[in-house]
Design a protein around this motif. Structure first.
Motif, mmCIF file in Angstrom:
data_model
loop_
_atom_site.group_PDB
_atom_site.id
_atom_site.type_symbol
_atom_site.label_atom_id
_atom_site.label_comp_id
_atom_site.label_asym_id
_atom_site.label_seq_id
_atom_site.Cartn_x
_atom_site.Cartn_y
_atom_site.Cartn_z
ATOM 1 N N ALA A 1 8.627 13.935 5.982
ATOM 2 C CA ALA A 1 8.753 12.567 6.481
ATOM 3 C C ALA A 1 9.400 12.555 7.862
ATOM 4 O O ALA A 1 9.025 11.767 8.736
ATOM 5 C CB ALA A 1 9.583 11.733 5.501
ATOM 6 N N THR A 2 10.348 13.451 8.083
ATOM 7 C CA THR A 2 11.013 13.533 9.384
ATOM 8 C C THR A 2 10.042 13.987 10.461
ATOM 9 O O THR A 2 10.046 13.475 11.587
ATOM 10 C CB THR A 2 12.208 14.495 9.300
ATOM 11 O OG1 THR A 2 13.095 14.059 8.263
ATOM 12 C CG2 THR A 2 12.971 14.537 10.617
ATOM 13 N N ASP A 3 9.185 14.964 10.124
ATOM 14 C CA ASP A 3 8.170 15.431 11.075
ATOM 15 C C ASP A 3 7.203 14.306 11.435
ATOM 16 O O ASP A 3 6.826 14.129 12.603
ATOM 17 C CB ASP A 3 7.369 16.599 10.482
ATOM 18 C CG ASP A 3 8.215 17.833 10.255
ATOM 19 O OD1 ASP A 3 9.107 18.107 11.081
ATOM 20 O OD2 ASP A 3 7.992 18.531 9.250
ATOM 21 N N LEU B 1 1.653 18.052 3.297
ATOM 22 C CA LEU B 1 2.427 16.945 3.853
ATOM 23 C C LEU B 1 3.084 16.179 2.717
ATOM 24 O O LEU B 1 2.417 15.728 1.799
ATOM 25 C CB LEU B 1 1.504 16.033 4.669
ATOM 26 C CG LEU B 1 2.163 14.932 5.490
ATOM 27 C CD1 LEU B 1 1.310 14.595 6.709
ATOM 28 C CD2 LEU B 1 2.421 13.669 4.683
ATOM 29 N N LYS B 2 4.404 16.039 2.802
ATOM 30 C CA LYS B 2 5.158 15.383 1.726
ATOM 31 C C LYS B 2 6.166 14.442 2.366
ATOM 32 O O LYS B 2 7.082 14.866 3.065
ATOM 33 C CB LYS B 2 5.869 16.451 0.889
ATOM 34 C CG LYS B 2 6.673 15.933 -0.288
ATOM 35 C CD LYS B 2 5.798 15.580 -1.467
ATOM 36 C CE LYS B 2 6.638 15.114 -2.657
ATOM 37 N NZ LYS B 2 7.304 16.219 -3.360
ATOM 38 N N THR B 3 5.992 13.124 2.130
ATOM 39 C CA THR B 3 6.932 12.166 2.705
ATOM 40 C C THR B 3 8.114 11.879 1.772
ATOM 41 O O THR B 3 9.164 11.443 2.227
ATOM 42 C CB THR B 3 6.225 10.846 3.060
ATOM 43 O OG1 THR B 3 5.454 10.404 1.945
ATOM 44 C CG2 THR B 3 5.306 11.039 4.260
ATOM 45 N N GLY B 4 7.938 12.106 0.470
ATOM 46 C CA GLY B 4 9.066 12.090 -0.439
ATOM 47 C C GLY B 4 9.802 13.421 -0.346
ATOM 48 O O GLY B 4 9.264 14.400 0.167
ATOM 49 N N ALA C 1 0.859 -1.198 0.000
ATOM 50 C CA ALA C 1 0.000 0.000 0.000
ATOM 51 C C ALA C 1 0.886 1.235 0.000
ATOM 52 O O ALA C 1 1.100 1.882 1.027
ATOM 53 C CB ALA C 1 -0.915 -0.012 1.229
ATOM 54 N N THR C 2 1.460 1.547 -1.170
ATOM 55 C CA THR C 2 2.456 2.625 -1.277
ATOM 56 C C THR C 2 1.902 3.902 -1.907
ATOM 57 O O THR C 2 2.625 4.878 -2.051
ATOM 58 C CB THR C 2 3.650 2.155 -2.121
ATOM 59 O OG1 THR C 2 3.180 1.750 -3.415
ATOM 60 C CG2 THR C 2 4.353 0.981 -1.459
ATOM 61 N N SER C 3 0.634 3.910 -2.277
ATOM 62 C CA SER C 3 0.082 5.060 -2.981
ATOM 63 C C SER C 3 -0.241 6.201 -2.021
ATOM 64 O O SER C 3 -0.265 6.035 -0.790
ATOM 65 C CB SER C 3 -1.193 4.664 -3.734
ATOM 66 O OG SER C 3 -2.241 4.428 -2.803
ATOM 67 N N GLU C 4 -0.527 7.365 -2.600
ATOM 68 C CA GLU C 4 -0.929 8.508 -1.775
ATOM 69 C C GLU C 4 -2.258 8.248 -1.076
ATOM 70 O O GLU C 4 -2.474 8.701 0.051
ATOM 71 C CB GLU C 4 -1.018 9.768 -2.647
ATOM 72 C CG GLU C 4 0.354 10.282 -3.065
ATOM 73 C CD GLU C 4 0.294 11.441 -4.041
ATOM 74 O OE1 GLU C 4 -0.825 11.868 -4.393
ATOM 75 O OE2 GLU C 4 1.357 11.915 -4.457
ATOM 76 N N VAL D 1 3.281 11.799 -1.735
ATOM 77 C CA VAL D 1 4.440 10.950 -1.478
ATOM 78 C C VAL D 1 5.603 11.475 -2.316
ATOM 79 O O VAL D 1 6.509 12.121 -1.811
ATOM 80 C CB VAL D 1 4.158 9.470 -1.783
ATOM 81 C CG1 VAL D 1 5.395 8.624 -1.474
ATOM 82 C CG2 VAL D 1 2.981 8.968 -0.941
ATOM 83 N N TYR D 2 5.562 11.262 -3.636
ATOM 84 C CA TYR D 2 6.627 11.760 -4.517
ATOM 85 C C TYR D 2 6.144 12.856 -5.457
ATOM 86 O O TYR D 2 6.934 13.641 -5.965
ATOM 87 C CB TYR D 2 7.212 10.603 -5.341
ATOM 88 C CG TYR D 2 7.888 9.558 -4.496
ATOM 89 C CD1 TYR D 2 9.043 9.850 -3.783
ATOM 90 C CD2 TYR D 2 7.362 8.277 -4.395
ATOM 91 C CE1 TYR D 2 9.660 8.888 -2.995
ATOM 92 C CE2 TYR D 2 7.980 7.308 -3.611
ATOM 93 C CZ TYR D 2 9.118 7.624 -2.915
ATOM 94 O OH TYR D 2 9.733 6.676 -2.132
ATOM 95 N N ALA D 3 4.843 12.904 -5.727
ATOM 96 C CA ALA D 3 4.313 13.894 -6.669
ATOM 97 C C ALA D 3 4.406 15.301 -6.084
ATOM 98 O O ALA D 3 4.605 15.488 -4.881
ATOM 99 C CB ALA D 3 2.868 13.560 -7.020
ATOM 100 N N HIS D 4 4.247 16.288 -6.962
ATOM 101 C CA HIS D 4 4.258 17.686 -6.558
ATOM 102 C C HIS D 4 2.868 18.278 -6.724
ATOM 103 O O HIS D 4 2.028 17.727 -7.439
ATOM 104 C CB HIS D 4 5.247 18.483 -7.409
ATOM 105 C CG HIS D 4 6.677 18.095 -7.196
ATOM 106 N ND1 HIS D 4 7.527 18.770 -6.341
ATOM 107 C CD2 HIS D 4 7.415 17.083 -7.716
ATOM 108 C CE1 HIS D 4 8.719 18.202 -6.350
ATOM 109 N NE2 HIS D 4 8.674 17.168 -7.183
ATOM 110 N N ALA D 5 2.623 19.378 -6.041
ATOM 111 C CA ALA D 5 1.380 20.105 -6.274
ATOM 112 C C ALA D 5 1.368 20.565 -7.722
ATOM 113 O O ALA D 5 2.401 20.944 -8.276
ATOM 114 C CB ALA D 5 1.294 21.300 -5.333
#
Length: 347
Positions: A145-147, A124-127, A12-15, A93-97
């Motif tokens: 991701a660190t937060d 919120l961006k984990t990538g 389950a890796t999707s946004e 996750v990896y995509a941009h706005a």
């Protein structure tokens, strides 16, 4: 924390999956669930405090609506002071706005639900996110991701015993390591040959090139089966006016990275190309005639796209270059392309 057992979030890796785990955790902050699992309840409250950056008045009820108005998570907090506060959370996750979505989402909630002072916009961006300026300019607070890992570590100290929470914690540590390494690679591209560059080396290079070439930019495009990093620069504008319309058009360079390999082309942008009825073939002929004396590449197949048309493919072994050699080469190409703007037969 490491584990050799199967992990839900290896699949389950999707946004949407990330939306679900974040919504699941935040819902635990509702007072109704404190008696079910106090550790999860306190961790969810900590997450909300972290997003706000401060203590918050006591919450009576939490309602979460995924994908309302196309917003990833719209979180309504009914507070004891009688005010409904809203967290607008856009999650990547990896995509941009893309486009103007952050401003549009915030404006929609302001118009329909709440005054600006009671809305907390979160991006919120984990990538890895190399540049947060767009989100900040739109008034969003960033969560990395660190937060998020800090929230999970808080929960672990609280003694959470939950397989979903534990699985995402393992997955999140992997994302946090990738995040840290990507930041290093973005700054370290000059110390490696182009042949060894990964995605984030290229991002670092393109970020530098934006300061070298005016009006240049890059984007990460995700396709169904592949992704591509594309940088465009050196646009030379022409224009034409008829009784019906006035259109600007012209060539620019496009350096695309797909599956780790760079491909350099000259494309032609045409204003309003995506609108029906724009006859692009004559504009293409004009630009090709100007490019021909420069002998910059071989003609590509005529394929119409939404905003640009392939003109020529440039054969060059970019991988053998250093970062400085590649920069010098691109600057020499731009100088040649810019020369055609001085042509007397400009139309």
């Amino acid at each position: 924390m490491t584990s050799n057992k199967p992990n839900l979030f290896s699949f389950a890796t999707s946004e949407l999956s990330q939306d679900a785990i974040i919504a699941w955790l935040i819902q635990w902050a509702d007072p109704r669930f404190e008696s079910h699992d106090r550790a999860l309840h306190e961790t969810a409250r900590y997450f909300i405090r972290k997003m706000y950056g401060s203590e918050l008045v006591e919450i009576d009820e939490i309602n979460i609506n995924p994908q309302e108005y196309k917003i990833d998570l719209l979180i309504r907090l009914k507070c004891k002071d009688g005010i409904e506060r809203i967290i607008l959370l856009e999650d990547k996750v990896y995509a941009h706005a893309h486009g103007d979505q952050l401003n549009r989402y915030l404006k929609r909630i302001e118009d329909i639900h709440a005054s600006r002072e009671h809305i907390l916009p979160i991006f919120l961006k984990t990538g890895f996110q190399q540049d947060w300026s767009e989100a900040r300019a739109a008034g969003y607070r960033e969560i990395t991701a660190t937060d998020l890992l800090d929230v999970w570590q808080f929960g672990e100290k609280e003694g959470i015993k939950n397989d979903i929470f534990a699985d995402f914690g393992v997955h999140l540590r992997k994302l946090a390591r990738e995040f840290e390494q990507a930041g290093i690679d973005c700054k370290d591209f000059e110390n490696h040959k182009v042949a060894t560059w990964n995605h984030w080396h290229w991002v670092g290079f393109f970020t530098k090139m934006k300061t070298v070439f005016p009006n240049s930019d890059f984007a990460h495009n995700q396709f169904r089966r592949d992704s591509m990093l594309s940088y465009w620069f050196g646009f030379v504008p022409f224009g034409t006016t008829s009784e019906d319309h006035s259109i600007q058009f012209g060539p620019n360079f496009d350096l695309a990275i797909s599956r780790g390999k760079p491909a350099l082309t000259i494309r032609m942008w045409i204003q309003e190309l995506s609108k029906k009825g724009i006859g692009f073939r004559e504009y293409r002929r004009i630009v090709l005639e100007k490019l021909q004396p420069l002998n910059l590449g071989t003609a590509g197949k005529l394929k119409n796209a939404k905003d640009s048309i392939l003109l020529t493919k440039i054969e060059a072994n970019l991988s053998d270059m250093s970062a400085q050699q590649l920069q010098d080469y691109l600057q020499s190409l731009q100088a040649q392309l810019q020369a055609i703007s001085a042509s007397d037969d400009q139309r």
